[in-house]
Enzyme design. Structure first.
Site, PDB file in Angstrom:
ATOM      1  N   CYS A 110       0.828  -1.207   0.000  1.00 46.64           N
ATOM      2  CA  CYS A 110       0.000   0.000   0.000  1.00 46.64           C
ATOM      3  C   CYS A 110       0.866   1.263   0.000  1.00 46.64           C
ATOM      4  CB  CYS A 110      -0.925   0.000   1.218  1.00 46.64           C
ATOM      5  SG  CYS A 110      -2.243  -1.236   1.120  1.00 46.64           S
TER       6      CYS A 110
ATOM      7  N   CYS B  76      -3.465   0.110  -3.366  1.00 41.19           N
ATOM      8  CA  CYS B  76      -4.180   0.360  -2.108  1.00 41.19           C
ATOM      9  C   CYS B  76      -3.526   1.525  -1.371  1.00 41.19           C
ATOM     10  CB  CYS B  76      -4.203  -0.894  -1.227  1.00 41.19           C
ATOM     11  SG  CYS B  76      -2.581  -1.560  -0.811  1.00 41.19           S
TER      12      CYS B  76
END
Length: 308
Positions: A121, A202
């Site tokens: 992420c 993400c």
């Protein structure tokens, strides 16, 4: 009687000899005919299709395998369980002996499954018409990854491939451009890989655009504008940061308040993303300044502007 018996045996030998000669002649004729027919078929076999783009990269197998092994053994040893030979075979199977204008996303699905890996992420960096600058930045800052920094992109970057229905099944002379047919091996590959890269993103994601283009920094026809932006998952991505870069000393054709950026913001807001835009993101601009250290744009007091 003895004379008649001798004469009969002579006739039998003569008939047998003639039969053997006829058989041999038929055999020779069959071999000659087979050779002529085979040679004729070889001469009329279909030629390789001719296209306008460069052909398959020479020694493609060795290039792909070498890059794969380097990636999973040296750069990211935690991916060492990847089977590079199977990855190559799945890539080859996607295009070999196929018409290069009839490639489908399904042709690459086995490759995607074999070569995919998680993207941490907050590390995804998308780009459009800023390829070289984006890659210079990810090389100097390991906190970000472009598609070409993943295994799939790393193996395929700057190489080409396409098949052909005729032997040997791979065209090393030419491959089709996108203008000749959209469903060509490279266009389909990058579209599928880009879709998967966007789906995996993400946290906070970054996109680097070129503000020095007269046509506008954001283009709906680009891979980012047509594929990636629509495959970002609002449930996984918390915010999109736009870095609008201008060439050092080049035209400032568009700012964060420009027409095409407004269009991009509208698309992202419609998909419930939080957005910020920054003109000349300073860490990237400093990288540009390595080649232009004395330019006024590279003075330490240069201001950047960030807009919501």
């Amino acid at each position: 009687m003895p004379f008649q018996q001798g004469s009969a045996r002579t006739r039998q030998r003569t008939v047998l000899l003639v039969g053997i000669l006829v058989l041999l002649a038929a055999l020779v004729l069959a071999v000659v005919l087979a050779s002529v027919l085979t040679h004729g078929k070889h001469k009329v076999s279909p030629e390789m299709l001719k296209w306008k783009d460069r052909g398959t990269t020479k020694n493609l197998k060795e290039v792909i395998l070498g890059r794969c092994y380097n990636y999973v053994m040296a750069r990211y040893p935690e991916l060492g369980d990847k089977d590079c030979l199977k990855i190559w075979e799945s890539l080859e199977h996607a295009f070999i002996y196929k018409n290069p204008c009839n490639i489908t996303p399904e042709d690459y699905q086995p490759l995607m499954e074999l070569a995919s890996h998680p993207i941490p992420c907050n590390k995804s960096l998308f780009w459009s018409t800023t390829k070289d600058l984006a890659h210079r930045y990810t090389k100097s800052n390991q906190n970000f990854l472009t598609l070409e920094d993943t295994l799939l992109g790393y193996m395929a970057d700057r190489v080409s491939w396409c098949g052909d229905p005729s032997a040997p099944g791979i065209n090393y002379e030419s491959c089709p451009k996108r203008s000749e047919c959209e469903s060509n091996p490279l266009s389909v590959f990058w579209k599928v890989a880009s879709k998967m890269f966007a789906e995996a993103a993400c946290g906070v994601v970054q996109v680097m655009l070129n503000g020095s283009l007269d046509a506008g920094a954001f283009r709906s026809s680009s891979t980012f504008g047509s594929v990636e932006v629509f495959n970002l998952n609002p449930d996984k991505v918390s915010a999109v940061h736009i870095w609008l870069m201008h060439d050092i000393g080049g035209p400032q054709s568009e700012s964060c308040s420009g027409h095409s950026i407004k269009k991009l913001k509208s698309i992202l807001e419609g998909r419930n993303f939080k957005i910020t835009c920054e003109d000349n993101y300073r860490p990237v601009q400093l990288l540009q300044c390595v080649n232009n250290p004395d330019h006024t744009d590279c003075r330490l007091c240069t201001n950047t502007t960030a807009t919501p």
